[in-house]
Design a protein around this motif. Structure first.
Motif, short mmCIF file in Angstrom:
data_model
loop_
_atom_site.label_atom_id
_atom_site.label_comp_id
_atom_site.label_asym_id
_atom_site.label_seq_id
_atom_site.Cartn_x
_atom_site.Cartn_y
_atom_site.Cartn_z
N ALA A 30 0.73 -1.12 -0.02
CA ALA A 30 -0.09 0.06 -0.06
C ALA A 30 0.79 1.33 0.01
O ALA A 30 0.68 2.26 -0.60
N GLN A 31 1.98 1.20 0.89
CA GLN A 31 2.83 2.56 0.88
C GLN A 31 3.35 2.57 -0.44
O GLN A 31 3.61 3.65 -1.02
N LEU A 32 3.98 1.41 -0.95
CA LEU A 32 4.56 1.82 -2.08
C LEU A 32 3.56 2.04 -3.40
O LEU A 32 4.05 2.76 -4.41
N SER A 33 2.47 1.67 -3.54
CA SER A 33 1.59 2.21 -4.36
C SER A 33 1.28 3.48 -4.43
O SER A 33 0.91 4.33 -5.33
N SER A 34 1.15 4.08 -3.27
CA SER A 34 0.92 5.60 -3.24
C SER A 34 1.92 6.22 -3.40
O SER A 34 1.99 7.42 -3.89
N LYS A 35 3.35 5.54 -3.07
CA LYS A 35 4.39 6.59 -3.61
C LYS A 35 4.69 6.59 -5.17
O LYS A 35 5.09 7.57 -5.69
N TYR A 36 4.18 5.23 -5.99
CA TYR A 36 4.30 5.32 -7.09
C TYR A 36 2.88 5.20 -7.62
O TYR A 36 2.44 4.43 -8.67
#
Ligand SMILES: C[C@@H](C(=O)O)C(=O)SCCNC(=O)CCNC(=O)[C@H](O)C(C)(C)COP(=O)(O)OP(=O)(O)OC[C@H]1O[C@@H](n2cnc3c(N)ncnc32)[C@H](O)[C@@H]1OP(=O)(O)O
Length: 285
Positions: A30-36
């Motif tokens: 989830a964190q990575l998908s909001s970063k990218y």
């Protein structure tokens, strides 16, 4: 295998599965998908991680029905760098949108399809972030190719290794998968195509024999890869999940093995083997 050995194998697989899930959750998807959030951000990130080579979309002058996606990196047998993954996304988008063509030929220059991920780049992105970005970008390109109404043809000449097998499997032809030997599992979205084309039994056989090594050896190289192969097959063969859940599970499986110590060691070993083979060749001359 006797019962005691079987129980021992099951116990070790269970431990591995637990360890794999801890490894996956260090930084959440989830964190990575909001970063990218945007595709462009992921594609540009990949381009920054590894240059060299290119991928281009062209139309075949003599046959107007044919579009062609070509890999250009002949000095490394068309091994894919980050820049090529970036270009591949653009080329596939262009190819599937081209209203003038009915067919897309996918091939590499100079008589080689592709020798998979470029090893310097693969080593550089052997991290949770790297696995997430590469998996989402490549999976998205392969899905576009597979779901397009164009007929896609992979021209399998010379070397077709690792991730290149996944590109081929998204088209109409399947070849051996070597990822098991690297301590990982398919991570460009090719697991689904393999299960779809071959069925569960053959897909498990391909993933766990990795074409060049037997299942026992694969288990020795990486128990994680062995478990991942099974999880990949179950993910695309069970009936209880919707497509989005399957895709998320595929990403989690891939992230549980990519960048793991087994994976890093195998990248190192493969590079050492290439250097040794080069020295032996030059001594023979
Ligand atoms: C994404 C990831 C995944 O796990 O899913 C992957 O795909 S990992 C990548 C999986 N791919 C692999 O493990 C393939 C590694 N390559 C090989 O095993 C071999 O190169 C073969 C493909 C069998 C071809 O052998 P052959 O003797 O015909 O050629 P060669 O080894 O002299 O290769 C010609 C030149 O290309 C380079 N080369 C070949 N494949 C490369 C690769 N994947 N990354 C970086 N460089 C590579 C060689 O080092 C050599 O460079 P110099 O002329 O400078 O010496």
């Amino acid at each position: 295998m006797n019962n005691a050995m079987l129980l021992h194998r099951l116990a070790s697989l269970r431990q591995v599965t637990q360890a794999a899930s801890i490894h996956t959750h260090v930084k959440t998807i989830a964190q990575l998908s909001s970063k990218y959030e945007k595709d462009e951000a992921k594609e540009n990130w990949l381009k920054e991680q590894g240059d060299g080579g290119s991928v281009k979309y062209t139309r075949n002058g003599s046959n107007p029905d044919l579009g062609q996606v070509t890999f250009h990196h002949k000095e490394k047998l068309n091994a894919f760098t980050g820049a090529m993954m970036h270009d591949f996304s653009l080329a596939v988008r262009e190819a599937v949108k081209d209203e003038r063509t009915r067919c897309v030929v996918v091939r590499g220059e100079n008589g080689n399809f592709c020798s998979g991920g470029e090893l310097n780049f693969v080593e550089k992105i052997a991290s949770e972030e790297g696995s997430y970005v590469m998996n989402t970008v490549m999976m998205s390109s392969l899905k576009k190719l597979a779901n397009s109404d164009k007929v896609s043809i992979a021209v399998l000449e010379g070397s077709t290794m690792g991730g290149a097998s996944e590109i081929a499997s998204a088209c109409d032809i399947r070849v051996g998968f070597v990822q098991g030997k690297m301590g990982v599992c398919p991570g460009w979205g090719g697991g689904r195509f393999l299960v779809k084309t071959l069925g569960t039994a053959r897909a498990m056989e391909y993933l766990s024999t990795a074409a060049v090594v037997g299942a026992e050896e694969l288990h020795k190289v990486s128990k994680h890869a062995f478990v991942a192969a099974k999880r990949m097959v179950v993910n695309y063969s069970g009936k209880n999940r919707n497509p989005k859940e399957r895709e998320e599970e595929e990403r989690r499986i891939f992230m549980s093995v990519w960048g793991h110590a087994d994976h890093k060691k195998s990248i190192h070993d493969i590079r050492e083997n290439l250097i040794r083979a080069k020295k032996e060749k030059s001594h023979k001359k």
